[in-house]
Write an enzyme that holds these catalytic residues in place. Structure first.
Site, PDB file in Angstrom:
ATOM      1  N   TYR A 138       0.810  -1.212   0.000  1.00  0.00           N
ATOM      2  CA  TYR A 138       0.000   0.000   0.000  1.00  0.00           C
ATOM      3  C   TYR A 138       0.847   1.268   0.000  1.00  0.00           C
ATOM      4  CZ  TYR A 138      -3.975  -2.986   1.289  1.00  0.00           C
ATOM      5  OH  TYR A 138      -4.952  -3.942   1.311  1.00  0.00           O
ATOM      6  N   LYS A 185       3.843 -15.318   3.507  1.00  0.00           N
ATOM      7  CA  LYS A 185       3.918 -16.125   2.277  1.00  0.00           C
ATOM      8  C   LYS A 185       5.394 -16.332   1.964  1.00  0.00           C
ATOM      9  CE  LYS A 185       1.794 -18.228  -1.150  1.00  0.00           C
ATOM     10  NZ  LYS A 185       1.161 -19.545  -0.915  1.00  0.00           N
ATOM     11  N   ASP A 217      -2.560 -18.374   2.567  1.00  0.00           N
ATOM     12  CA  ASP A 217      -3.623 -19.149   1.922  1.00  0.00           C
ATOM     13  C   ASP A 217      -4.143 -20.236   2.863  1.00  0.00           C
ATOM     14  OD1 ASP A 217      -1.000 -20.033   1.581  1.00  0.00           O
ATOM     15  OD2 ASP A 217      -1.374 -21.010  -0.330  1.00  0.00           O
ATOM     16  N   ASP A 245     -11.333  -9.066   6.959  1.00  0.00           N
ATOM     17  CA  ASP A 245     -12.658  -8.979   6.344  1.00  0.00           C
ATOM     18  C   ASP A 245     -13.284 -10.367   6.228  1.00  0.00           C
ATOM     19  OD1 ASP A 245     -12.374  -6.287   6.162  1.00  0.00           O
ATOM     20  OD2 ASP A 245     -12.621  -6.145   3.993  1.00  0.00           O
TER      21      ASP A 245
END
Length: 352
Positions: A138, A185, A217, A245
């Site tokens: 971001y 990851k 994941d 979320d």
């Protein structure tokens, strides 16, 4: 403290949150002083900037910020817009040094049936997410090349950025069940390999805490399969945005989830939901996440644990009485128990 309603339903739900703070002040003999500031689309319309300097200075000079939401549909399908509401949000986080986003995922038993996940899987779930908030993709370099046909967003992390969020997560774990799951990851991303190295180093300072490392994941699957296995979860900005979320389904609705963004100065407290312009102005928004954000504000920024717990108990009492907003109602909820934003707010105030 500063009230920053922002856009859409942010303005409706923060109004209820402020009323709850006023009620707490009355009940416990406190005196809160308030100011207001613009951010997002509302600020762009008024000043041309997503976070005007006046708003930023008010934030820096406040003890805490009760925040609503930013966003507007007019920007969603206009990639060419140079000024966007979300820029105000990112600038606020950066300028205030809000590097740690805390998202408690705690289920009220009365809402077991509001989630699409089976109640027997959900019952007892209580997760505290620590999402790093000022690094990652971001905030890295971004742009276009090859005549605009190729886009890039660079993800970057420093050792220091990972250390400070990891320590907050481990400190919290020491007050809970002494379990931390670090999500990365590392099998693919270099930033994740640094993340895992640093978390492993920090973990040595907390020998009582049980640590596990999981790929993002796998955690996306395990949150749905077995949410009770998690206690404190710490992860990077992008992964945390997505996973929290997803975890909102554990609580039944985004309208139930509060968050705290903290650093070394002013803390910002907000519901995790967006501006929801499809229901703006209709009085349908669930204000409970804003109310619970006010509870977090009192606890973390002011150390008012009893007052914070009083708010949580009032929300629980409203749910136990069968009252719901539309997002957490189901087919068995009587129509006279399904209330709008202000009405459910009044029920909470009555129980305070």
């Amino acid at each position: 403290m500063l009230i920053v309603p922002g856009d859409g339903i942010g303005q409706e739900v923060t109004a209820v949150g402020k009323k709850v703070l006023d009620k707490i002040a009355e009940k416990f003999g406190h005196e809160f002083s308030y100011d207001e500031a613009l951010i997002g689309h509302a600020a762009i319309e008024a000043t041309g900037e997503a976070l005007p300097e006046e708003s930023l200075q008010k934030m820096k000079n406040s003890d805490a910020v009760l925040f609503g939401a930013v966003g507007h549909p007019k920007y969603d399908n206009d990639p060419s817009a140079k000024v966007r509401p979300e820029q105000g949000l990112l600038k606020m986080r950066k300028e205030l040094g809000l590097y740690a986003n805390l998202r408690p995922i705690k289920l009220f038993d009365e809402l077991l049936d509001a989630s699409s996940i089976k109640p027997e899987i959900l019952k007892g779930a209580d997760i505290l997410f620590f999402r790093e908030l000022t690094g990652d993709i971001y905030f890295g370099e971004k742009g276009r090349k090859n005549n605009g046909d190729t886009a890039f967003d660079n993800a970057e992390y420093s050792k220091y950025e990972v250390e400070r969020i990891a320590r907050k997560a481990f400190d919290a774990a020491m007050t809970r069940n002494k379990k931390v799951c670090s999500v990365d990851k590392a099998n693919v991303l270099e930033t994740s390999r640094l993340w895992r190295e640093v978390v492993q180093q920090v973990a040595k300072e907390y020998p009582e805490v049980q640590v596990e490392h999981q790929f993002v994941d796998a955690v996306a699957m395990l949150l749905i399969k077995d949410p009770k296995r998690f206690d404190v979860v710490v992860t990077a900005n992008l992964f945390g945005d997505i996973l929290t979320d997803e975890a909102s389904q554990i609580a039944g609705s985004m309208g139930m989830l509060a968050s705290a963004s903290i650093g070394d100065g002013t803390g910002v407290y907000e519901p995790i939901h967006g501006s929801a312009h499809d229901i703006t102005g209709k009085g349908l928004a669930n204000p409970m996440a804003s109310v619970l954000s006010a509870a977090l504000l009192l606890d973390i920024s002011f150390g008012l644990k009893e007052e914070s717990n009083a708010i949580i108990s009032a929300v629980d009492a409203v749910l136990k009485a069968g009252f719901r907003t539309g997002d957490i109602a189901d087919a068995s909820t009587p129509k006279d128990k399904i209330l709008g934003t202000d009405a459910i707010g009044e029920e909470i105030l009555n129980r305070l």
